[in-house]
Design an enzyme around this catalytic site. Sequence first.
Site, mmCIF file in Angstrom:
data_model
loop_
_atom_site.group_PDB
_atom_site.id
_atom_site.type_symbol
_atom_site.label_atom_id
_atom_site.label_comp_id
_atom_site.label_asym_id
_atom_site.label_seq_id
_atom_site.Cartn_x
_atom_site.Cartn_y
_atom_site.Cartn_z
ATOM 1 N N SER A 170 0.818 -1.200 0.000
ATOM 2 C CA SER A 170 0.000 0.000 0.000
ATOM 3 C C SER A 170 0.858 1.259 0.000
ATOM 4 O O SER A 170 1.625 1.489 -0.917
ATOM 5 C CB SER A 170 -0.973 -0.033 1.189
ATOM 6 O OG SER A 170 -1.897 1.024 1.127
ATOM 7 N N ASP A 227 -2.538 6.133 -4.119
ATOM 8 C CA ASP A 227 -1.361 5.489 -3.542
ATOM 9 C C ASP A 227 -0.877 4.369 -4.468
ATOM 10 O O ASP A 227 -1.507 4.075 -5.483
ATOM 11 C CB ASP A 227 -1.657 5.001 -2.120
ATOM 12 C CG ASP A 227 -2.739 3.940 -2.050
ATOM 13 O OD1 ASP A 227 -3.446 3.742 -3.054
ATOM 14 O OD2 ASP A 227 -2.891 3.319 -0.985
ATOM 15 N N ASP A 269 -5.780 1.968 -4.136
ATOM 16 C CA ASP A 269 -7.046 1.732 -3.441
ATOM 17 C C ASP A 269 -7.447 2.939 -2.597
ATOM 18 O O ASP A 269 -8.559 2.984 -2.082
ATOM 19 C CB ASP A 269 -6.994 0.454 -2.591
ATOM 20 C CG ASP A 269 -5.969 0.505 -1.469
ATOM 21 O OD1 ASP A 269 -5.166 1.457 -1.418
ATOM 22 O OD2 ASP A 269 -5.970 -0.420 -0.633
ATOM 23 N N ASP A 302 -0.903 1.147 -4.722
ATOM 24 C CA ASP A 302 -1.787 0.075 -5.179
ATOM 25 C C ASP A 302 -3.164 0.595 -5.565
ATOM 26 O O ASP A 302 -4.071 -0.192 -5.847
ATOM 27 C CB ASP A 302 -1.894 -1.036 -4.136
ATOM 28 C CG ASP A 302 -2.560 -0.581 -2.851
ATOM 29 O OD1 ASP A 302 -2.363 0.579 -2.464
ATOM 30 O OD2 ASP A 302 -3.274 -1.387 -2.221
#
Length: 583
Positions: A157, A314, A318, A316
């Site tokens: 993340s 960010d 999400d 990833d």
Amino acid sequence: MDQIKQLFHKEELPEEIKREYERWRSHRIDDKDLIQELAEIEKKNKEIYERFYTSLSFGTAGLRGILGAGSNRMNIYTVGQATQGLANYLNNHYERPFVAIAYDSRRKSREFARDASQVLVGNGITVWLYPDIMPTPCLSFAVRYFRCHAGINITASHNPAQYNGYKVYGPDGCQITEEAVEEISREIRRTDLFDDVKRGAYDMATNVGNIRCIEQSVEEAYLEKVMEQRVNPGIGEQCPIRIIYTPLNGSGLRMVREVLARTGMRDVYVVPEQEHPDGDFPTCPYPNPEVKEALQLGINLSDELQADLLLATDPDCDRVGIAVRHNGEMVMLTGNQVGVLLLDYIASSRKENGTMPEHPLMVKTIVTTSMVDAVAAKYGVEVRNVLTGFKYIGELIGELEAKGEEGRFLLGFEESYGYLVGSYVRDKDAVVASMLIAEMTAWHKSQGRTLVDALDALYAEVGYYKNAVDSFAFEGSDGMEKMAAIMEGLRKEPLAEIAGQKVVSRADYASSQRVCGDEAETIGLPKSNVLEYGLEGGSSVIIRPSGTEPKIKVYYSLTGEDRQAVENFYQQLSGWAKEFLGA
């Protein structure tokens, strides 16, 4: 508490750690970076101890740790061990299981995804693998699309570049349950990371169809579902806005650009230094859209081009952070503020458009702003609270779906910049959030106001709210012990006041008990290591260890009629937390 603050220092290595280090040195390691690292730390006892004193803990968020050699690091062997544990679990429960795998732009992510694929096929499990980096929600979508029995996402993340992680998803597209974690953990513990991991040949597995490439048609199906969540289609063309976007060198570029273009948002510029995938994150060592430093290049470009909106996802993709132009300056909004604005925009627009469902529902986590309740009440929207972690929002959507009521779901969000509209995935989705934030910005502009104006209007209507979070890191081999001791101490000696304010209620989510005066009630949520303190005047403080990092987080939910008084109260509380936790 003084004992907790003492730093651990190890002069002599325990024999079992010496033996494990030597076992790694003597084993045929297939990663030259690990070979070099093991050689470099020879005779450096503290470095060896940090890498081998424990194994990475597997939880509902999977694995997460620093890249490197050793059982306490992310590498192909700890990833292989975890995947073998998952494979054992799947084969114990299903015949011929399927698993979807995705990965982001971090260092070693592609290698870890490939290695996990080899372990799964080595255990007779078929793999659906994305051929390139993809946003986290696309993994959740693939699990549901292919009706897989599990999913794996290789990502850490928003953590710094030296970290990577390994998340496991269940067949519903949510991160796995506590029950699954316990069983997989048992399998991992009984698996030797060198001797017990079965790996199949990658090329052979792809040739015979045991590792299958996820094709473009699946991405298109995902994008179609995202586009179905539009509230005011065409507003981007009717009221053009200029957008700056940064994927923070992560996985969001292609999907976010595509949905913006499909909604008519064509005046979009990407921050060039942060455009392409780069796991070193050279312009933002902490690639977190909550942090201004990560957005600074985007803010600079927004000022240069006089943009209306800055979007930052960010690595990833999400979570999404934003800044908006207001009175000539770019103003960052918090996750709570954006979530409240989205709720107000979606609910008001759907009511106006005649598309509001019967008994509408939104879901938030317990650490998310209570301002939601006041805004939701305006539109007759029910608010459900769940534990921290988006998987609980996903699980509630699943419960609605099982009853044929998923159409009631308007929005789910958490204070840490995660949002979801629609039930097509069961994790937060910065792709759909970026689309709706841009749409919302254009809609408010068409009404002659900015998002800051809209937020101020809500404050004038329902009162001023401030939500903030402080994080306190406990690094090193004794970090988890310190955190556990602090939480235990708080339970043994409950706080009677915080920063001079009387505590009027206490809730312990681990014991499922809430106490207010002489009355106690049961908390109807799963048990969790969370302590909540209600203060006089309606404000509250929540203390909980992070589920993914060696940190204790303190959440403040403050309210009052006077903005300055609330801001001053926050400073008092933040000062108390720093002193109490020894920062």
